[in-house]
Design a protein around this motif. Structure first.
Motif, PDB file in Angstrom:
ATOM      1  N   SER A   4      65.690  46.503  92.523  1.00 16.60           N
ATOM      2  CA  SER A   4      66.710  47.384  91.926  1.00 16.60           C
ATOM      3  C   SER A   4      66.090  48.581  91.213  1.00 16.60           C
ATOM      4  O   SER A   4      66.530  48.973  90.131  1.00 16.60           O
ATOM      5  CB  SER A   4      67.601  46.611  90.955  1.00 16.60           C
ATOM      6  OG  SER A   4      68.312  45.624  91.639  1.00 16.60           O
ATOM      7  N   LYS A  35      72.095  31.721  87.766  1.00 19.34           N
ATOM      8  CA  LYS A  35      73.015  32.318  88.730  1.00 19.34           C
ATOM      9  C   LYS A  35      72.316  32.649  90.048  1.00 19.34           C
ATOM     10  O   LYS A  35      72.914  32.551  91.113  1.00 19.34           O
ATOM     11  CB  LYS A  35      73.654  33.575  88.149  1.00 19.34           C
ATOM     12  CG  LYS A  35      74.673  33.282  87.081  1.00 19.34           C
ATOM     13  CD  LYS A  35      75.340  34.531  86.588  1.00 19.34           C
ATOM     14  CE  LYS A  35      76.373  34.174  85.524  1.00 19.34           C
ATOM     15  NZ  LYS A  35      77.054  35.344  84.993  1.00 19.34           N
ATOM     16  N   ALA A  36      71.045  33.058  89.961  1.00 21.49           N
ATOM     17  CA  ALA A  36      70.303  33.430  91.162  1.00 21.49           C
ATOM     18  C   ALA A  36      69.665  32.219  91.835  1.00 21.49           C
ATOM     19  O   ALA A  36      69.203  32.318  92.973  1.00 21.49           O
ATOM     20  CB  ALA A  36      69.224  34.452  90.820  1.00 21.49           C
ATOM     21  N   GLY A  53      67.597  38.505  97.215  1.00 19.41           N
ATOM     22  CA  GLY A  53      68.993  38.879  97.447  1.00 19.41           C
ATOM     23  C   GLY A  53      69.925  38.238  96.433  1.00 19.41           C
ATOM     24  O   GLY A  53      70.828  38.889  95.895  1.00 19.41           O
ATOM     25  N   ASN A  54      69.705  36.944  96.159  1.00 19.56           N
ATOM     26  CA  ASN A  54      70.514  36.249  95.152  1.00 19.56           C
ATOM     27  C   ASN A  54      70.312  36.854  93.770  1.00 19.56           C
ATOM     28  O   ASN A  54      71.255  36.969  92.981  1.00 19.56           O
ATOM     29  CB  ASN A  54      70.160  34.762  95.121  1.00 19.56           C
ATOM     30  CG  ASN A  54      70.582  34.052  96.392  1.00 19.56           C
ATOM     31  OD1 ASN A  54      71.439  34.533  97.121  1.00 19.56           O
ATOM     32  ND2 ASN A  54      69.963  32.905  96.656  1.00 19.56           N
ATOM     33  N   MET A  56      69.492  39.987  93.097  1.00 20.75           N
ATOM     34  CA  MET A  56      70.162  41.290  93.021  1.00 20.75           C
ATOM     35  C   MET A  56      71.678  41.116  92.845  1.00 20.75           C
ATOM     36  O   MET A  56      72.312  41.866  92.100  1.00 20.75           O
ATOM     37  CB  MET A  56      69.834  42.120  94.257  1.00 20.75           C
ATOM     38  CG  MET A  56      68.371  42.552  94.283  1.00 20.75           C
ATOM     39  SD  MET A  56      67.917  43.434  95.752  1.00 20.75           S
ATOM     40  CE  MET A  56      68.584  45.030  95.397  1.00 20.75           C
ATOM     41  N   LYS A  57      72.259  40.107  93.509  1.00 23.92           N
ATOM     42  CA  LYS A  57      73.692  39.835  93.333  1.00 23.92           C
ATOM     43  C   LYS A  57      73.980  39.388  91.901  1.00 23.92           C
ATOM     44  O   LYS A  57      74.969  39.787  91.298  1.00 23.92           O
ATOM     45  CB  LYS A  57      74.149  38.760  94.316  1.00 23.92           C
ATOM     46  CG  LYS A  57      74.294  39.248  95.727  1.00 23.92           C
ATOM     47  CD  LYS A  57      74.744  38.132  96.643  1.00 23.92           C
ATOM     48  CE  LYS A  57      74.757  38.603  98.086  1.00 23.92           C
ATOM     49  NZ  LYS A  57      75.020  37.496  99.027  1.00 23.92           N
ATOM     50  N   ALA A  58      73.102  38.537  91.354  1.00 22.20           N
ATOM     51  CA  ALA A  58      73.288  38.063  89.988  1.00 22.20           C
ATOM     52  C   ALA A  58      73.111  39.201  88.979  1.00 22.20           C
ATOM     53  O   ALA A  58      73.790  39.242  87.948  1.00 22.20           O
ATOM     54  CB  ALA A  58      72.309  36.933  89.687  1.00 22.20           C
ATOM     55  N   GLU A  60      74.020  42.243  89.379  1.00 20.63           N
ATOM     56  CA  GLU A  60      75.207  43.101  89.374  1.00 20.63           C
ATOM     57  C   GLU A  60      76.235  42.642  88.346  1.00 20.63           C
ATOM     58  O   GLU A  60      77.052  43.436  87.889  1.00 20.63           O
ATOM     59  CB  GLU A  60      75.831  43.126  90.771  1.00 20.63           C
ATOM     60  CG  GLU A  60      75.002  43.885  91.779  1.00 20.63           C
ATOM     61  CD  GLU A  60      75.555  43.782  93.195  1.00 20.63           C
ATOM     62  OE1 GLU A  60      76.615  43.135  93.364  1.00 20.63           O
ATOM     63  OE2 GLU A  60      74.930  44.358  94.101  1.00 20.63           O
ATOM     64  N   GLU A  61      76.195  41.367  87.978  1.00 25.15           N
ATOM     65  CA  GLU A  61      77.141  40.847  86.996  1.00 25.15           C
ATOM     66  C   GLU A  61      76.784  41.262  85.565  1.00 25.15           C
ATOM     67  O   GLU A  61      77.625  41.198  84.680  1.00 25.15           O
ATOM     68  CB  GLU A  61      77.211  39.321  87.090  1.00 25.15           C
ATOM     69  CG  GLU A  61      77.724  38.829  88.422  1.00 25.15           C
ATOM     70  CD  GLU A  61      77.713  37.327  88.524  1.00 25.15           C
ATOM     71  OE1 GLU A  61      77.647  36.646  87.473  1.00 25.15           O
ATOM     72  OE2 GLU A  61      77.769  36.825  89.659  1.00 25.15           O
TER      73      GLU A  61
END
Length: 139
Positions: A4, A35-36, A53-54, A56-58, A60-61
């Motif tokens: 990121s 979370k990741a 990937g997990n 980066m998704k986590a 975003e929260e």
């Protein structure tokens, strides 16, 4: 490794490395790792593409980097605009949260400025200006 837009050293443990994101501290790292689905003791270089990937998704929260900095700046600007006590302290560059300023707060106030005493050159300049102002003008 770059995640990121933040450069993270490969040999650091995840628990330490994830605190490099602005807004993610030691407390948030634990929640972020859960979370990741990442172990806190793993090294960054051992993370797989799925883990990244997990992660980066986590991320975003959480509010991090530019968004968080923008919100903080907007809050300070709002305090300045309404001229509340904290806003005025921000404007004048003094400590905002009740710290003493008589002996400390050099970080916020800057380098010491001597008040009351003048150098010989400055004093001589003032005296010559006063003499010139009070000297009678010839007509």
């Amino acid at each position: 490794m770059r995640i990121s837009g933040i450069e993270i050293p490969d040999n650091e443990r995840a628990q330490v490395a994830l605190t490099r994101f602005y807004g993610i501290g030691p407390k948030n790292v634990i929640e972020l790792a859960k979370k990741a689905g990442i172990e806190l003791d793993t090294r960054i270089k051992t993370l797989t593409r799925d883990n990244i990937g997990n992660l980066m998704k986590a991320l975003e929260e959480f509010q991090t980097e530019g968004d968080l900095k923008r919100e903080i700046r907007e809050n300070i600007d709002r305090l300045k605009a309404i001229r509340c006590y904290r806003g005025v302290r921000h404007i004048v560059s003094l400590p905002v949260r009740g710290q003493r300023t008589k002996s400390n707060s050099r970080t916020r106030k800057g380098k010491k400025k001597t008040v009351g005493s003048l150098t010989k050159e400055a004093w001589a300049k003032i005296e010559t200006q006063q003499k010139a102002a009070t000297a009678p003008t010839k007509k």
